[in-house]
Design a protein around this motif. Structure first.
Motif, PDB file in Angstrom:
ATOM      1  N   LEU A 196      26.835  70.303  17.946  1.00  0.00           N
ATOM      2  CA  LEU A 196      26.835  70.822  19.315  1.00  0.00           C
ATOM      3  C   LEU A 196      28.150  71.537  19.628  1.00  0.00           C
ATOM      4  CD1 LEU A 196      25.080  67.943  21.291  1.00  0.00           C
ATOM      5  CD2 LEU A 196      24.244  70.281  21.003  1.00  0.00           C
ATOM      6  N   VAL A 248      23.103  68.261  27.545  1.00  0.00           N
ATOM      7  CA  VAL A 248      23.197  69.696  27.265  1.00  0.00           C
ATOM      8  C   VAL A 248      22.015  70.440  27.877  1.00  0.00           C
ATOM      9  CG1 VAL A 248      23.217  71.446  25.448  1.00  0.00           C
ATOM     10  CG2 VAL A 248      24.532  69.332  25.164  1.00  0.00           C
ATOM     11  N   TRP A 281      22.563  70.858  31.572  1.00  0.00           N
ATOM     12  CA  TRP A 281      23.513  71.945  31.805  1.00  0.00           C
ATOM     13  C   TRP A 281      22.839  73.302  31.632  1.00  0.00           C
ATOM     14  CZ3 TRP A 281      24.870  75.791  28.402  1.00  0.00           C
ATOM     15  CH2 TRP A 281      25.918  76.632  28.795  1.00  0.00           C
ATOM     16  N   THR A 282      22.034  73.435  30.575  1.00  0.00           N
ATOM     17  CA  THR A 282      21.373  74.700  30.290  1.00  0.00           C
ATOM     18  C   THR A 282      20.459  75.120  31.427  1.00  0.00           C
ATOM     19  OG1 THR A 282      21.424  74.161  27.931  1.00  0.00           O
ATOM     20  CG2 THR A 282      19.935  75.917  28.607  1.00  0.00           C
ATOM     21  N   LEU A 312      30.134  67.543  26.990  1.00  0.00           N
ATOM     22  CA  LEU A 312      30.102  66.879  25.683  1.00  0.00           C
ATOM     23  C   LEU A 312      31.167  65.794  25.592  1.00  0.00           C
ATOM     24  CD1 LEU A 312      29.601  69.909  23.236  1.00  0.00           C
ATOM     25  CD2 LEU A 312      27.893  68.240  23.965  1.00  0.00           C
ATOM     26  N   VAL A 337      28.663  75.525  20.656  1.00  0.00           N
ATOM     27  CA  VAL A 337      29.446  76.032  21.777  1.00  0.00           C
ATOM     28  C   VAL A 337      30.406  77.115  21.275  1.00  0.00           C
ATOM     29  CG1 VAL A 337      31.194  75.462  23.508  1.00  0.00           C
ATOM     30  CG2 VAL A 337      29.273  73.908  23.121  1.00  0.00           C
ATOM     31  N   LEU A 358      30.411  73.104  29.749  1.00  0.00           N
ATOM     32  CA  LEU A 358      29.571  72.456  28.736  1.00  0.00           C
ATOM     33  C   LEU A 358      30.419  71.625  27.775  1.00  0.00           C
ATOM     34  CD1 LEU A 358      26.959  71.900  27.243  1.00  0.00           C
ATOM     35  CD2 LEU A 358      27.167  74.123  26.127  1.00  0.00           C
TER      36      LEU A 358
END
Length: 498
Positions: A226, A289, A292-293, A253, A230, A249
């Motif tokens: 991940l 994630v 967030w997306t 994490l 990013v 983001l």
């Protein structure tokens, strides 16, 4: 075949010789190699051009940056164009992918190095092209070969089913000798026939493939990939708002990871409990994630986010980076092992789990390599990749030079260059440890440097990148005379074979 009137004749090629596309490329590349050798003073003619390959090892960012530094200095010394092939495993494939984005990279390594410079530099680039796109290029660069292994055969199959090679023209199992056009990797086959053409496996999957380490816990692998994603996304955007969103983001994490404490991990007493906890934590991180997306507003950056959520996250969720259609499914040939014959999909994973340097693809008569240049960026015991490659060669009955076991005693504080000279059909290997007794005062410093530049960590700072580049450059510069001497030897040896 769906959408076509008929399947191509012999969609699967069974052979231990080069395909026509690679033969044509190599033939053209030899003209460039010949000119480079003559410029270096080698007594070489078109009939005795040696086959020289540079083998990029695994080793995460350390390997990725190190390979750039090695190739940079080889260009400055007039050595880069002596290479017929460039092969990579794991971390080195990140550099290869970046380099081959530029059709003329080997004539301007300054440009490649400049991409590692500046504020917020990221080595990784989100590479959406296909490897087969390079099939029609001229021969200005060494011929590239990426490497992987098949997961099920690695676990339960014979050695012949393990090593998998990918080039611009073909992809397939090195020892079994079954290949398809690279553009068909991802298409559906059954019984040796192409039944449905699908999109080719792209370079995103091939890039991330190099960061899958089955020895790490699932959770650590998910978090590492991940973070890499990013970095990949960051490298493709310039908009300040989008970069701020990526910072958010990154924070997501870190916060999620901070909630997953070592104390909780230690409370899980059995392997089964830890496996369940790792899966739970992985899902929590992926869910964070995804949340967030979904919060991103529509706009240009939404394209990158869409790629992340629609294409990448499902691969992590099911851990299917290298999962693709199995072109040997139900193919009627007795040499195909059950681990490949009975399943409609196979799983390509990091080749470093077998050998962390791509020796297997350059052994034997197929590519007839005279000289392997092996800058060693791997972690772990020095010389281990050499001894593993020696054992692999013995098992598949291919020539390999003798390794004096006394040299293994130098593993903790190695020299900066070793030559293992081949006899008759054996290739010569120039083995170049990255951290060595020329740039480290003792074994403790070698160990400290490997820890400082360990494989699993956040993207390197500019200072660390510069240090690795200079270290790699110095290793080539300090050993130019050795490289030239061994190149001249293999020129002479090939001449004597005529």
């Amino acid at each position: 075949m769906e959408g076509n009137s008929a399947a191509p004749e012999k969609a699967i090629r069974q052979s231990q010789s080069l395909c026509a596309g690679e033969q044509k490329y190599v033939h053209k590349r030899k003209q460039i190699v010949l000119e480079a050798l003559q410029n270096l003073g080698a007594n070489c003619t078109a009939n005795n051009v040696p086959h020289i390959a540079l083998l990029g090892s695994g080793g995460g960012q350390r390997a990725a940056v190190g390979l750039i530094g090695t190739l940079y200095q080889m260009e400055k010394e007039g050595l880069l164009d002596t290479l017929l092939y460039l092969g990579g495993v794991s971390g080195s494939t990140w550099s290869m992918s970046m380099l081959y984005n530029d059709p003329e990279w080997s004539s301007n390594m300054d440009r490649a190095v400049s991409r590692l410079s500046g504020p917020g530099v990221e080595l990784e680039q989100m590479d959406l092209r296909n490897l087969s796109d390079e099939a029609d290029r001229n021969a200005s660069n060494p011929y590239p070969i990426y490497n992987a292994i098949e997961k099920d055969c690695f676990t339960n199959g014979p050695i012949e089913g393990k090593w998998f090679e990918l080039s611009p023209h073909e992809a397939g199992f090195t020892e079994l000798g079954f290949f398809i056009e690279t553009s068909l990797l991802g298409s559906k086959f059954k019984g040796g026939e192409l039944v449905e053409k699908k999109p080719e496996m792209d370079m995103v999957k091939l890039q991330v493939l190099g960061h899958i380490d089955d020895a790490a816990e699932e959770y650590l692998r998910v978090h590492t990939v991940l973070e890499k994603l990013v970095a990949l996304t960051r490298s493709t955007v310039k908009n300040p708002t989008a970069l701020t969103d990526l910072d958010t983001l990154q924070n997501v994490l870190e916060v999620t990871k901070a909630n997953h404490t070592e104390a909780l991990w230690l409370e899980a007493k059995s392997p089964e409990e830890r496996k369940g906890l790792a899966k739970q934590w992985s899902l929590e991180m992926l869910a964070a994630v995804e949340t967030w997306t979904q919060s991103q507003q529509k706009g240009g950056f939404k394209t990158h986010v869409f790629l992340l959520i629609q294409k990448i996250l499902p691969l992590i969720w099911h851990w299917e980076w290298g999962t693709t259609e199995n072109y040997l499914y139900q193919h009627q040939d007795p040499t195909i092992p059950p681990c490949l014959h009975t399943k409609d999909r196979f799983h390509l994973i990091d080749a470093g789990m077998v050998v962390n340097v791509p020796y297997p693809v350059f052994l034997g008569d197929k590519r007839d390599i005279d000289l392997m240049i092996a800058p060693e960026y791997s972690a772990g015991n020095m010389f281990e990749t050499l001894t593993l490659a020696r054992d692999y060669a013995a098992e598949v009955k291919k020539p390999f030079p003798e390794i004096d076991d006394k040299i293994l005693e130098e593993r903790d504080w190695p020299k900066d260059c070793y030559v293992f000279e081949g006899k008759e059909k054996e290739p010569t290997i120039i083995f170049m440890p990255f951290f060595n007794r020329r740039n480290c005062k003792d074994a403790e410093e070698v160990k400290a440097k490997m820890e400082e530049f360990s494989t699993f960590q956040r993207p390197f700072s500019q200072e660390k990148i510069e240090f690795l580049l200079e270290t790699a450059k110095a290793n080539v510069k300090n050993n130019k005379e050795t490289l030239l001497r061994e190149i001249n030897k293999v020129v002479l040896r090939r001449k004597e074979r005529l």
